[in-house]
Design a protein around this motif. Structure first.
Motif, PDB file in Angstrom:
ATOM      1  N   ASN A   1       2.107   2.116  15.382  1.00 23.93           N
ATOM      2  CA  ASN A   1       0.883   2.627  14.768  1.00 23.93           C
ATOM      3  C   ASN A   1      -0.023   1.464  14.331  1.00 23.93           C
ATOM      4  O   ASN A   1      -1.237   1.469  14.559  1.00 23.93           O
ATOM      5  CB  ASN A   1       1.288   3.513  13.582  1.00 23.93           C
ATOM      6  CG  ASN A   1       0.097   4.174  12.931  1.00 23.93           C
ATOM      7  OD1 ASN A   1      -0.093   4.066  11.745  1.00 23.93           O
ATOM      8  ND2 ASN A   1      -0.748   4.830  13.716  1.00 23.93           N
TER       9      ASN A   1
ATOM     10  N   HIS B   1       0.799   3.570   1.949  1.00 22.65           N
ATOM     11  CA  HIS B   1       0.933   4.122   3.305  1.00 22.65           C
ATOM     12  C   HIS B   1       1.459   3.077   4.287  1.00 22.65           C
ATOM     13  O   HIS B   1       0.692   2.542   5.102  1.00 22.65           O
ATOM     14  CB  HIS B   1      -0.421   4.652   3.797  1.00 22.65           C
ATOM     15  CG  HIS B   1      -0.963   5.756   2.952  1.00 22.65           C
ATOM     16  ND1 HIS B   1      -0.495   7.042   3.017  1.00 22.65           N
ATOM     17  CD2 HIS B   1      -1.917   5.749   1.985  1.00 22.65           C
ATOM     18  CE1 HIS B   1      -1.134   7.793   2.133  1.00 22.65           C
ATOM     19  NE2 HIS B   1      -2.001   7.024   1.492  1.00 22.65           N
TER      20      HIS B   1
ATOM     21  N   GLU C   1      -6.090   1.850   0.600  1.00 18.50           N
ATOM     22  CA  GLU C   1      -4.780   2.517   0.707  1.00 18.50           C
ATOM     23  C   GLU C   1      -4.342   2.681   2.142  1.00 18.50           C
ATOM     24  O   GLU C   1      -3.172   2.641   2.457  1.00 18.50           O
ATOM     25  CB  GLU C   1      -4.875   3.927   0.107  1.00 18.50           C
ATOM     26  CG  GLU C   1      -4.732   3.967  -1.359  1.00 18.50           C
ATOM     27  CD  GLU C   1      -4.434   5.380  -1.843  1.00 18.50           C
ATOM     28  OE1 GLU C   1      -4.195   6.284  -1.012  1.00 18.50           O
ATOM     29  OE2 GLU C   1      -4.433   5.561  -3.053  1.00 18.50           O
ATOM     30  N   LYS C   2      -5.316   2.933   3.020  1.00 16.56           N
ATOM     31  CA  LYS C   2      -4.986   3.238   4.419  1.00 16.56           C
ATOM     32  C   LYS C   2      -5.268   2.021   5.296  1.00 16.56           C
ATOM     33  O   LYS C   2      -6.226   1.276   5.049  1.00 16.56           O
ATOM     34  CB  LYS C   2      -5.831   4.424   4.910  1.00 16.56           C
ATOM     35  CG  LYS C   2      -5.662   5.681   4.063  1.00 16.56           C
ATOM     36  CD  LYS C   2      -4.941   6.757   4.851  1.00 16.56           C
ATOM     37  CE  LYS C   2      -4.598   7.962   4.021  1.00 16.56           C
ATOM     38  NZ  LYS C   2      -5.725   8.867   3.850  1.00 16.56           N
ATOM     39  N   LEU C   3      -4.452   1.879   6.343  1.00 15.75           N
ATOM     40  CA  LEU C   3      -4.550   0.701   7.206  1.00 15.75           C
ATOM     41  C   LEU C   3      -5.945   0.539   7.815  1.00 15.75           C
ATOM     42  O   LEU C   3      -6.495  -0.562   7.838  1.00 15.75           O
ATOM     43  CB  LEU C   3      -3.496   0.812   8.316  1.00 15.75           C
ATOM     44  CG  LEU C   3      -3.405  -0.385   9.247  1.00 15.75           C
ATOM     45  CD1 LEU C   3      -3.032  -1.652   8.491  1.00 15.75           C
ATOM     46  CD2 LEU C   3      -2.414  -0.131  10.362  1.00 15.75           C
ATOM     47  N   ASN C   4      -6.536   1.642   8.300  1.00 13.67           N
ATOM     48  CA  ASN C   4      -7.848   1.500   8.958  1.00 13.67           C
ATOM     49  C   ASN C   4      -8.928   1.073   7.953  1.00 13.67           C
ATOM     50  O   ASN C   4      -9.860   0.359   8.301  1.00 13.67           O
ATOM     51  CB  ASN C   4      -8.238   2.771   9.721  1.00 13.67           C
ATOM     52  CG  ASN C   4      -8.423   3.954   8.811  1.00 13.67           C
ATOM     53  OD1 ASN C   4      -7.749   4.051   7.792  1.00 13.67           O
ATOM     54  ND2 ASN C   4      -9.327   4.838   9.161  1.00 13.67           N
ATOM     55  N   GLU C   5      -8.758   1.473   6.656  1.00 12.88           N
ATOM     56  CA  GLU C   5      -9.740   1.054   5.637  1.00 12.88           C
ATOM     57  C   GLU C   5      -9.669  -0.467   5.425  1.00 12.88           C
ATOM     58  O   GLU C   5     -10.691  -1.155   5.341  1.00 12.88           O
ATOM     59  CB  GLU C   5      -9.447   1.754   4.298  1.00 12.88           C
ATOM     60  CG  GLU C   5      -9.654   3.257   4.327  1.00 12.88           C
ATOM     61  CD  GLU C   5      -9.062   3.966   3.106  1.00 12.88           C
ATOM     62  OE1 GLU C   5      -9.257   5.177   3.002  1.00 12.88           O
ATOM     63  OE2 GLU C   5      -8.393   3.323   2.270  1.00 12.88           O
ATOM     64  N   SER C   6      -8.443  -0.975   5.338  1.00  4.73           N
ATOM     65  CA  SER C   6      -8.275  -2.411   5.118  1.00  4.73           C
ATOM     66  C   SER C   6      -8.769  -3.218   6.328  1.00  4.73           C
ATOM     67  O   SER C   6      -9.558  -4.153   6.195  1.00  4.73           O
ATOM     68  CB  SER C   6      -6.789  -2.711   4.852  1.00  4.73           C
ATOM     69  OG  SER C   6      -6.552  -4.085   4.910  1.00  4.73           O
TER      70      SER C   6
ATOM     71  N   SER D   1       0.857  -1.187   0.000  1.00  2.00           N
ATOM     72  CA  SER D   1       0.000   0.000   0.000  1.00  2.00           C
ATOM     73  C   SER D   1       0.900   1.247   0.000  1.00  2.00           C
ATOM     74  O   SER D   1       2.041   1.187   0.471  1.00  2.00           O
ATOM     75  CB  SER D   1      -0.892  -0.005   1.242  1.00  2.00           C
ATOM     76  OG  SER D   1      -0.522   1.036   2.101  1.00  2.00           O
TER      77      SER D   1
ATOM     78  N   CYS E   1       3.299   1.792   7.677  1.00  2.00           N
ATOM     79  CA  CYS E   1       3.187   2.420   8.998  1.00  2.00           C
ATOM     80  C   CYS E   1       4.132   1.759   9.985  1.00  2.00           C
ATOM     81  O   CYS E   1       4.664   0.676   9.715  1.00  2.00           O
ATOM     82  CB  CYS E   1       1.743   2.349   9.480  1.00  2.00           C
ATOM     83  SG  CYS E   1       1.194   0.695   9.677  1.00  2.00           S
TER      84      CYS E   1
END
Ligand code: NAP
Length: 301
Positions: free
Chosen positions: A234, A228, A289-294, A226, A230
């Motif tokens: 995080n 982003h 794209e973002k960890l919280n979305e996945s 992705s 981390c």
């Protein structure tokens, strides 16, 4: 209807990719150590140690997706296991190459897994596809694997390597192992928690394989991560939040992890920040794209 032969098709990524390809109207075949055919997938036998495979697997195949390999983090890295990890990738690729050459099948594309473990661990650098391989076990393994993959270029076959980061899935790989202590109320960041984790959502990775298959302009190595990445701290905090848990324990000291895992500790303590720019520049679009979305999709949808 195009026919795709997948090695390691029974694994975490291979099984999801097989279903996605079938849904798109592809014919899917597997090459397996324990072939079990189903209504939609014919499975063929290969024996990498004996250097043999069922040649029929290759007849009429348009593309090969090569995912097979002994799990990197499944067992402790004894000398025997390390040989198994390398040989299952290097020798299987060589075996496929020899049979493709011998059977002279007009295969258009060879798309193979590789890993971000090819890059050195360095918290201060962002790695792109031009970086040199790390001088450690994983770097050396990936380099040998990729050298064998590159041989397919000599047959005029479009050859792609997807250098994959940590694949996020509820069904296997690293995520359930990270979620388990958090769910039990004993989760904590590892080491100093600052090490970079370059991850990719399972659905984005499946889409990337299909994208590589369908876009003839792609060739060579691409990072499958992705955009982003981390830090471990995080990641642990976002995962705990998604799982509705608190992190209250101190970080797990690096020396303890090294004592527990030995050389294999590099998998969790190593810091590799990897760039997704090259695949994005080709027009590939991530859905997560973002960890919280996945993680939200994985645990709540
Ligand atoms: N999951 C990740 O986070 C991740 C990250 C970076 C790279 N990758 C790479 O992506 C590829 C697929 O990953 P995955 O997570 O789907 O792997 P997986 O679930 O462990 O499945 C790999 C498949 O490879 C075959 N295999 C296992 N051990 C083998 C051995 N000793 N010799 C030959 N074949 C063997 C098995 O198929 P059969 O039993 O049918 O033969 C198995 O289903 C792997 O090469 C992996 O290194 C994965």
């Amino acid at each position: 209807m195009k026919t795709i032969l997948i090695t390691g098709g029974t694994g975490l990524i291979g099984s999801k990719l097989s279903l996605a390809l079938i849904a798109k109207g592809y014919q899917v075949r597997h090459l397996s150590r324990q072939p079990i055919s189903t209504a939609f997938i014919k499975s063929y036998y290969w024996d990498i140690e004996q250097n043999s495979m069922d040649e029929n697997a290759l007849i009429g195949v348009d593309a090969i997706i090569h995912l097979a390999g002994a799990g990197i983090a499944d067992k402790k890295w004894t000398d025997k296991r390390k040989s198994e990890i390398v040989n299952s990738r290097v020798n299987s690729t060589q075996l496929l190459f020899e049979y493709v050459q011998k059977t002279e099948q007009p295969i258009a594309s060879f798309i193979a897994a590789s890993a971000t473990g090819i890059y050195p661990t360095n918290p201060h650098k962002l790695y792109n596809e031009n970086a040199k391989a790390a001088k450690d076990f994983l770097g050396d393994c990936c380099e040998k694997w990729e050298n064998k993959i590159d041989q397919f270029n000599t047959l005029g076959i479009r050859t792609i390597k997807l250098r994959t980061g940590i694949v996020l899935s509820k069904d296997g790989g690293a995520l359930p192992k990270m979620a388990k202590p958090i769910l039990a109320g004993i989760g904590a960041p590892i080491g100093d928690g600052k090490q970079w984790m370059s991850w990719i959502d399972e659905d984005d990775l499946v889409n990337m394989y299909i994208y590589a298959l369908e876009n003839n302009s792609l060739n060579g190595a691409y990072n499958a991560v992705s955009p982003h990445p981390c830090s471990n701290q995080n990641f642990t905090e976002v995962l705990a939040k998604i799982l509705n848990r608190f992190i209250f324990l101190p970080k797990i000291p690096s020396f303890f992890i090294r004592l527990l895992l030995g050389e294999m500790a590099i998998i969790v303590l190593g810091s590799t920040k990897v760039s997704a720019e090259k695949i994005i520049a080709t027009g590939f679009k991530f859905n997560f794209e973002k960890l919280n979305e996945s993680l939200n999709k994985i645990y709540h949808e």
